[in-house]
Design an enzyme around this catalytic site. Structure first.
Site, PDB file in Angstrom:
ATOM      1  N   ASP A   4       0.855  -1.195   0.000  1.00  9.42           N
ATOM      2  CA  ASP A   4       0.000   0.000   0.000  1.00  9.42           C
ATOM      3  C   ASP A   4       0.887   1.241   0.000  1.00  9.42           C
ATOM      4  O   ASP A   4       1.641   1.478   0.958  1.00  9.42           O
ATOM      5  CB  ASP A   4      -0.890  -0.023   1.248  1.00  9.42           C
ATOM      6  CG  ASP A   4      -1.920   1.098   1.264  1.00  9.42           C
ATOM      7  OD1 ASP A   4      -1.923   1.914   0.323  1.00  9.42           O
ATOM      8  OD2 ASP A   4      -2.711   1.163   2.218  1.00  9.42           O
ATOM      9  N   ASP A  55      -3.475   2.515  -5.667  1.00 14.63           N
ATOM     10  CA  ASP A  55      -2.257   2.566  -4.854  1.00 14.63           C
ATOM     11  C   ASP A  55      -2.029   1.317  -4.013  1.00 14.63           C
ATOM     12  O   ASP A  55      -1.187   1.311  -3.115  1.00 14.63           O
ATOM     13  CB  ASP A  55      -2.289   3.794  -3.942  1.00 14.63           C
ATOM     14  CG  ASP A  55      -3.498   3.811  -3.016  1.00 14.63           C
ATOM     15  OD1 ASP A  55      -4.429   3.018  -3.240  1.00 14.63           O
ATOM     16  OD2 ASP A  55      -3.516   4.626  -2.069  1.00 14.63           O
ATOM     17  N   GLU A  56      -2.748   0.229  -4.287  1.00 14.18           N
ATOM     18  CA  GLU A  56      -2.599  -1.003  -3.518  1.00 14.18           C
ATOM     19  C   GLU A  56      -2.519  -2.198  -4.462  1.00 14.18           C
ATOM     20  O   GLU A  56      -3.153  -2.206  -5.505  1.00 14.18           O
ATOM     21  CB  GLU A  56      -3.791  -1.220  -2.575  1.00 14.18           C
ATOM     22  CG  GLU A  56      -4.064  -0.087  -1.608  1.00 14.18           C
ATOM     23  CD  GLU A  56      -5.298  -0.357  -0.767  1.00 14.18           C
ATOM     24  OE1 GLU A  56      -5.485  -1.505  -0.304  1.00 14.18           O
ATOM     25  OE2 GLU A  56      -6.103   0.576  -0.597  1.00 14.18           O
TER      26      GLU A  56
END
Length: 409
Positions: free
Chosen positions: A9, A105-106
């Protein structure tokens, strides 16, 4: 052999990417917002110096500047964020070909089959990935290391920023079970509220709850959440580049008591639509059709669907459509035991062509504001938990400019 799953993350992704092009601002209070020229614009992200002044994500610019008069505002660049997302995932793919993005974003990584190539130590490999991303891209990453995807995600949330957390078969009861139940993936506000009414506040209490009773409360999802809490999740990580988007996204709930009033039904639909909208945005998909299934206490179902005027993935638009559907087929006062809202005929958000009304040129601008606000809410919930914010869809929708008042039912 237990699987070795990472959840990576990126920390403060929007703000971190913006500061790459403004390194001189790193030690100054900076915030990213959708419209820097609007005093009522919303704060999308902030850096650590801004945080020390009490600047918060999702508050208005004028509120933030009241706390921090010298706050520097930067506009959001979503194309840039997508570009860096691809760069980060390209680094992940050096270590395994099983990389499944989960939002911009993960990502999940399955390194079970490649761990031996990098020394055999999972924590050391996670640290190496963090170091590589930091040195090559200037971004920091928190990594959860575990034996399934659900616990790996809990691990990446456990300690931030720029940290590695190991959750194993031996320690998950000590690390995971004391956490709030809403920290568990897919425990949204509606499910959290039902669980709270039955004394379930932590993941450990969910794990100890009778599985059959949980399924009676939450349907099939109840059994799935029980498995998650007990470490029994075993879904695979999709190969890099082979992610298959869902064909539909739905959410249903059997309520603790029958719904009979207009407001109870609208609130129920709003909660379900909010969770459907979050999942649509996570997959970067918009719905073109909404379906609602109504179940009465005698387990008789009514199922209706209706196309949307324009593709949507906001709770406000989905709720409006769901309310309209129920209004057409529900007899006021008739008890409702369960509701299900499903988004169908999904298309990628970048392909969702805007259908402009001839006399409503302001509609796209209003819709864009709502979309940006709800994406901001996603970020806040991801950081502070599903119950950190209540969506505006849980309140009666306001009158649209140039339109008529919308009165539920």
């Amino acid at each position: 052999m237990d699987r070795v799953i990472f959840h990576c993350d990126c920390n403060g992704f929007y703000a971190s990417v913006e500061l790459l092009t403004h390194p001189e601002l790193r030690d100054k209070p900076v915030a990213v917002c959708g419209d820097p020229d609007s005093r009522h614009g919303i704060i999308l992200a902030k850096n650590e110096p801004a945080k020390t002044f009490g600047v918060k994500t999702a508050e208005t610019i004028w509120q933030a500047r009241k706390k921090c008069p010298h706050l520097i505002l930067l506009p959001a660049h979503h194309d840039r964020y997508r570009a860096y997302s691809k760069k980060v995932n390209a680094i992940y793919e050096r270590f395994t070909d099983l990389v499944e993005p989960f939002g911009i974003d993960e990502s999940w990584l399955d390194v079970t089959g490649t761990l031996h190539l990098f020394g055999g130590d999972a924590v050391a490999l996670a640290d190496r990935i963090r170091k590589t991303v930091r040195e090559e891209l200037g971004l920091t990453v928190s990594v959860g290391v575990s034996f399934n995807k659900i616990f790996a995600k809990l691990g990446s949330d456990y300690k931030k920023p720029d940290a590695t957390t190991l959750i194993t078969v031996d320690n998950f009861r000590q690390l995971v079970w004391p956490l709030p139940v809403t920290d568990l993936l897919f425990v949204g506000r509606a499910a959290g509220r039902v669980l709270a009414q039955h004394g379930v506040a932590t993941i450990g209490q969910l794990a100890a709850f009778d599985r059959d009773a949980l399924m009676a409360l939450l349907g099939k999802a109840g059994g799935q959440l029980w498995n998650y809490a007990n470490g029994l999740e075993n879904s695979p990580v999709a190969p890099a580049g082979q992610y298959t988007p869902p064909k539909s996204v739905g959410n249903g709930l059997t309520f603790p008591r029958n719904l009979t009033t207009r407001e109870e039904v609208r609130q129920g639909l709003a909660m379900l639509c909010d969770e459907v909208a979050v999942r649509l945005r996570r997959h970067h998909l918009k719905a073109t059709t909404v379906q609602v299934t109504i179940r009465d206490p005698g387990f008789k179902d009514i199922c209706r669907q209706h196309p949307l005027e324009t593709p949507a993935y906001t709770a406000r638009e989905l709720t409006r459509a769901a309310v309209d559907i129920v209004e057409r087929c529900w007899h006021r006062g008739a008890p409702i035991r369960a509701l299900t809202v499903t988004a169908h005929n999904l298309i990628p958000e970048e392909e969702a062509a805007e259908q402009l009304g001839l006399f409503d040129a302001q509609a796209p601008r209003r819709r864009d504001k709502v979309e940006r606000l709800e994406r901001t809410m996603d970020a806040i919930r991801g950081k502070y938990g599903q119950n950190a914010l209540t969506t505006a869809s849980l309140a009666p929708p306001p009158k649209e400019e140039g339109g008529e008042d919308h009165v539920p039912f």
